[in-house]
Design an enzyme around this catalytic site. Structure first.
Site, PDB file in Angstrom:
ATOM      1  N   ARG A  95      11.214  -1.440  11.003  1.00 43.49           N
ATOM      2  CA  ARG A  95      10.073  -0.967  11.793  1.00 43.49           C
ATOM      3  C   ARG A  95       9.854  -1.801  13.058  1.00 43.49           C
ATOM      4  O   ARG A  95      10.041  -3.016  13.037  1.00 43.49           O
ATOM      5  CB  ARG A  95       8.812  -0.989  10.923  1.00 43.49           C
ATOM      6  CG  ARG A  95       8.456   0.379  10.394  1.00 43.49           C
ATOM      7  CD  ARG A  95       7.346   0.365   9.399  1.00 43.49           C
ATOM      8  NE  ARG A  95       6.137  -0.310   9.843  1.00 43.49           N
ATOM      9  CZ  ARG A  95       5.014  -0.319   9.136  1.00 43.49           C
ATOM     10  NH1 ARG A  95       4.967   0.304   7.967  1.00 43.49           N
ATOM     11  NH2 ARG A  95       3.952  -0.948   9.576  1.00 43.49           N
ATOM     12  N   LYS A 145       0.837  -1.212   0.000  1.00 44.29           N
ATOM     13  CA  LYS A 145       0.000   0.000   0.000  1.00 44.29           C
ATOM     14  C   LYS A 145       0.867   1.255   0.000  1.00 44.29           C
ATOM     15  O   LYS A 145       0.654   2.166  -0.791  1.00 44.29           O
ATOM     16  CB  LYS A 145      -0.930   0.013   1.232  1.00 44.29           C
ATOM     17  CG  LYS A 145      -1.840  -1.188   1.340  1.00 44.29           C
ATOM     18  CD  LYS A 145      -2.787  -1.090   2.532  1.00 44.29           C
ATOM     19  CE  LYS A 145      -2.117  -1.085   3.887  1.00 44.29           C
ATOM     20  NZ  LYS A 145      -1.420  -2.351   4.206  1.00 44.29           N
ATOM     21  N   ARG A 156      -9.790   0.763   8.429  1.00 47.35           N
ATOM     22  CA  ARG A 156      -9.498  -0.658   8.666  1.00 47.35           C
ATOM     23  C   ARG A 156     -10.468  -1.333   9.595  1.00 47.35           C
ATOM     24  O   ARG A 156     -10.209  -2.467   9.996  1.00 47.35           O
ATOM     25  CB  ARG A 156      -8.151  -0.830   9.362  1.00 47.35           C
ATOM     26  CG  ARG A 156      -6.957  -0.418   8.666  1.00 47.35           C
ATOM     27  CD  ARG A 156      -5.936  -0.113   9.714  1.00 47.35           C
ATOM     28  NE  ARG A 156      -4.891  -1.084   9.753  1.00 47.35           N
ATOM     29  CZ  ARG A 156      -3.673  -0.876   9.234  1.00 47.35           C
ATOM     30  NH1 ARG A 156      -3.382   0.189   8.564  1.00 47.35           N
ATOM     31  NH2 ARG A 156      -2.760  -1.747   9.374  1.00 47.35           N
ATOM     32  N   ARG A 164      11.875  -5.636   5.077  1.00 45.27           N
ATOM     33  CA  ARG A 164      11.602  -4.242   4.694  1.00 45.27           C
ATOM     34  C   ARG A 164      12.554  -3.305   5.443  1.00 45.27           C
ATOM     35  O   ARG A 164      12.918  -3.533   6.586  1.00 45.27           O
ATOM     36  CB  ARG A 164      10.163  -3.861   5.067  1.00 45.27           C
ATOM     37  CG  ARG A 164       9.928  -2.351   4.968  1.00 45.27           C
ATOM     38  CD  ARG A 164       8.494  -1.942   5.056  1.00 45.27           C
ATOM     39  NE  ARG A 164       7.808  -2.440   6.220  1.00 45.27           N
ATOM     40  CZ  ARG A 164       6.501  -2.394   6.367  1.00 45.27           C
ATOM     41  NH1 ARG A 164       5.735  -1.880   5.416  1.00 45.27           N
ATOM     42  NH2 ARG A 164       5.932  -2.861   7.453  1.00 45.27           N
ATOM     43  N   ARG A 172      -0.702  -8.548  13.501  1.00 44.98           N
ATOM     44  CA  ARG A 172      -1.255  -7.649  12.477  1.00 44.98           C
ATOM     45  C   ARG A 172      -2.100  -8.421  11.478  1.00 44.98           C
ATOM     46  O   ARG A 172      -3.154  -7.962  11.055  1.00 44.98           O
ATOM     47  CB  ARG A 172      -0.113  -6.915  11.749  1.00 44.98           C
ATOM     48  CG  ARG A 172       0.491  -5.808  12.598  1.00 44.98           C
ATOM     49  CD  ARG A 172       1.905  -5.484  12.191  1.00 44.98           C
ATOM     50  NE  ARG A 172       2.007  -4.867  10.891  1.00 44.98           N
ATOM     51  CZ  ARG A 172       3.143  -4.806  10.189  1.00 44.98           C
ATOM     52  NH1 ARG A 172       4.264  -5.314  10.692  1.00 44.98           N
ATOM     53  NH2 ARG A 172       3.158  -4.230   9.017  1.00 44.98           N
TER      54      ARG A 172
HETATM   55  P1  AP5 Z   1       4.817  -1.606   1.837  1.00 43.10           P
HETATM   56  O1  AP5 Z   1       4.547  -0.754   0.663  1.00 43.10           O
HETATM   57  O2  AP5 Z   1       5.532  -1.019   3.002  1.00 43.10           O
HETATM   58  O3  AP5 Z   1       3.441  -2.333   2.291  1.00 43.10           O
HETATM   59  P2  AP5 Z   1       2.216  -1.788   3.148  1.00 43.10           P
HETATM   60  O4  AP5 Z   1       0.988  -2.419   2.590  1.00 43.10           O
HETATM   61  O5  AP5 Z   1       2.251  -0.311   3.236  1.00 43.10           O
HETATM   62  O6  AP5 Z   1       2.576  -2.476   4.516  1.00 43.10           O
HETATM   63  P3  AP5 Z   1       2.482  -1.895   5.989  1.00 43.10           P
HETATM   64  O7  AP5 Z   1       3.244  -2.852   6.853  1.00 43.10           O
HETATM   65  O8  AP5 Z   1       2.860  -0.457   6.038  1.00 43.10           O
HETATM   66  O9  AP5 Z   1       0.972  -2.044   6.268  1.00 43.10           O
HETATM   67  P4  AP5 Z   1       0.302  -2.019   7.618  1.00 43.10           P
HETATM   68  O10 AP5 Z   1      -1.098  -1.851   7.213  1.00 43.10           O
HETATM   69  O11 AP5 Z   1       0.568  -3.183   8.491  1.00 43.10           O
HETATM   70  O12 AP5 Z   1       1.033  -0.820   8.385  1.00 43.10           O
HETATM   71  P5  AP5 Z   1       0.609   0.696   8.649  1.00 43.10           P
HETATM   72  O13 AP5 Z   1       1.822   1.504   8.635  1.00 43.10           O
HETATM   73  O14 AP5 Z   1      -0.528   1.082   7.787  1.00 43.10           O
HETATM   74  O15 AP5 Z   1       5.612  -2.904   1.319  1.00 43.10           O
HETATM   75  C1  AP5 Z   1       6.032  -3.893   2.242  1.00 43.10           C
HETATM   76  C2  AP5 Z   1       7.389  -4.456   1.772  1.00 43.10           C
HETATM   77  O16 AP5 Z   1       7.197  -5.134   0.538  1.00 43.10           O
HETATM   78  C3  AP5 Z   1       8.453  -3.383   1.501  1.00 43.10           C
HETATM   79  O17 AP5 Z   1       9.706  -3.894   1.870  1.00 43.10           O
HETATM   80  C4  AP5 Z   1       8.373  -3.166  -0.028  1.00 43.10           C
HETATM   81  O18 AP5 Z   1       9.625  -2.742  -0.572  1.00 43.10           O
HETATM   82  C5  AP5 Z   1       8.027  -4.577  -0.488  1.00 43.10           C
HETATM   83  N1  AP5 Z   1       7.224  -4.593  -1.707  1.00 43.10           N
HETATM   84  C6  AP5 Z   1       6.242  -3.734  -2.073  1.00 43.10           C
HETATM   85  N2  AP5 Z   1       5.717  -4.084  -3.263  1.00 43.10           N
HETATM   86  C7  AP5 Z   1       6.377  -5.223  -3.634  1.00 43.10           C
HETATM   87  C8  AP5 Z   1       6.304  -6.067  -4.775  1.00 43.10           C
HETATM   88  N3  AP5 Z   1       5.440  -5.841  -5.765  1.00 43.10           N
HETATM   89  N4  AP5 Z   1       7.144  -7.146  -4.823  1.00 43.10           N
HETATM   90  C9  AP5 Z   1       8.043  -7.395  -3.821  1.00 43.10           C
HETATM   91  N5  AP5 Z   1       8.169  -6.605  -2.743  1.00 43.10           N
HETATM   92  C10 AP5 Z   1       7.335  -5.527  -2.641  1.00 43.10           C
HETATM   93  O19 AP5 Z   1       0.074   0.592  10.132  1.00 43.10           O
HETATM   94  C11 AP5 Z   1       0.942   0.283  11.187  1.00 43.10           C
HETATM   95  C12 AP5 Z   1       0.172   0.226  12.490  1.00 43.10           C
HETATM   96  O20 AP5 Z   1      -0.410   1.517  12.771  1.00 43.10           O
HETATM   97  C13 AP5 Z   1      -1.015  -0.738  12.538  1.00 43.10           C
HETATM   98  O21 AP5 Z   1      -0.608  -2.069  12.855  1.00 43.10           O
HETATM   99  C14 AP5 Z   1      -1.844  -0.116  13.651  1.00 43.10           C
HETATM  100  O22 AP5 Z   1      -1.305  -0.398  14.909  1.00 43.10           O
HETATM  101  C15 AP5 Z   1      -1.690   1.373  13.367  1.00 43.10           C
HETATM  102  N6  AP5 Z   1      -2.709   1.860  12.432  1.00 43.10           N
HETATM  103  C16 AP5 Z   1      -2.471   2.377  11.197  1.00 43.10           C
HETATM  104  N7  AP5 Z   1      -3.631   2.695  10.598  1.00 43.10           N
HETATM  105  C17 AP5 Z   1      -4.609   2.377  11.482  1.00 43.10           C
HETATM  106  C18 AP5 Z   1      -6.033   2.434  11.431  1.00 43.10           C
HETATM  107  N8  AP5 Z   1      -6.693   2.897  10.345  1.00 43.10           N
HETATM  108  N9  AP5 Z   1      -6.718   2.026  12.505  1.00 43.10           N
HETATM  109  C19 AP5 Z   1      -6.098   1.563  13.615  1.00 43.10           C
HETATM  110  N10 AP5 Z   1      -4.754   1.442  13.722  1.00 43.10           N
HETATM  111  C20 AP5 Z   1      -4.030   1.849  12.664  1.00 43.10           C
HETATM  112 MG    MG Z   2       2.527   1.078   4.788  1.00 43.75          MG
END
Ligand code: AP5
Ligand code: MG
Length: 216
Positions: A155, A13, A87, A126, A166
């Protein structure tokens, strides 16, 4: 365009939202990034969110919706891509009502579909550039050689226990939103596997179709 980028942890994402924001002049709003910035700045919000994020649990809805309300007001509800929000069903209901009040409906929800074994592989290697926010993967998208190693962050929630939590939170709280969005918006599934550019190309094609249908 007003978009939601939807999908499990590690689906790509953040990677694709940055590209979309650049290519289509959208504001990129990532609740995860906003929470991490608040944690770094040691604000009360950050201290509260840190307890949840470290363990891989979701931050409570009221806190998250409050933060998004503030940011949407700041950008004037114009062109945006939401990453990692909503989410939960209460978050999605709040967002849809809020956007309806502002007469600014969503153009589409883009859902990245990636198998679970790929997710674990992606998250465990990552790295994030703490200065630019760029997202890398040590094998699939390695950082350029001129980026010093001490700028690359692992991270706090990318350790095996938090990744499993997660994924559990995703299945329990977030996946049910698929049905919600299919009923309330335009929900487009995209194969999130393959090279980063390939996934970007598929999203671009889907958006061209959304535009053609007048969904901008
Ligand atoms: P990346 O692009 O970083 O993936 P992502 O989907 O953004 O993954 P996240 O881990 O950021 O998602 P998340 O939803 O768990 O975390 P968030 O920060 O939103 O890619 C991942 C890896 O894959 C990278 O190394 C990239 O290089 C690689 N990659 C990408 N595309 C690829 C491809 N095509 N092929 C191979 N490799 C590839 O949330 C974190 C925390 O914040 C949550 O757990 C929660 O505690 C809190 N939080 C955030 N939003 C909310 C909400 N709305 N409600 C409640 N809590 C929330
Ligand atoms: Mg992300």
């Amino acid at each position: 365009m007003r978009l939601v980028l939807f999908g499990p942890p590690g689906a790509g994402k953040g990677t694709q939202a940055k590209r979309l924001a650049e290519g289509h002049s959208l504001v990129h709003l990532s609740t995860g990034d906003l929470f991490r910035a608040a944690i770094k700045a040691q604000t009360p919000l950050g201290q509260d969110a840190d307890r949840y994020i470290r363990d891989g649990r979701l931050v409570p809805d009221e806190v998250t919706n409050g933060l998004v309300a503030e940011k949407l007001d700041e950008i004037g509800h114009t062109d945006f891509v939401l990453d990692g929000y909503p989410r939960t069903i209460p978050q999605a209901e709040w967002l849809m009502n809020h956007l309806a009040e502002q007469d600014a409906p969503l153009s589409a929800v883009i859902s990245l579909v990636v198998p679970e074994e790929d997710i674990v592989r992606r998250l465990s290697r990552r790295r994030t550039d703490k200065e630019t926010g760029a997202i890398y993967h040590l094998d699939f998208n390695p950082p350029p050689e001129d980026v010093p190693a001490d700028r690359l962050l692992h991270r706090s929630d990318d350790h095996p226990e938090a990744i499993q939590t997660r994924l559990g939170e995703y299945h329990r709280e977030t996946q049910p939103l698929e049905t919600f969005f299919r009923e309330r918006s335009r929900f487009v599934e995209i194969d999130g596997t393959g090279a980063l550019d390939e996934v970007q190309g598929r999203i671009g094609e889907a958006l061209a179709e959304v535009r053609g249908l007048g969904g901008v």
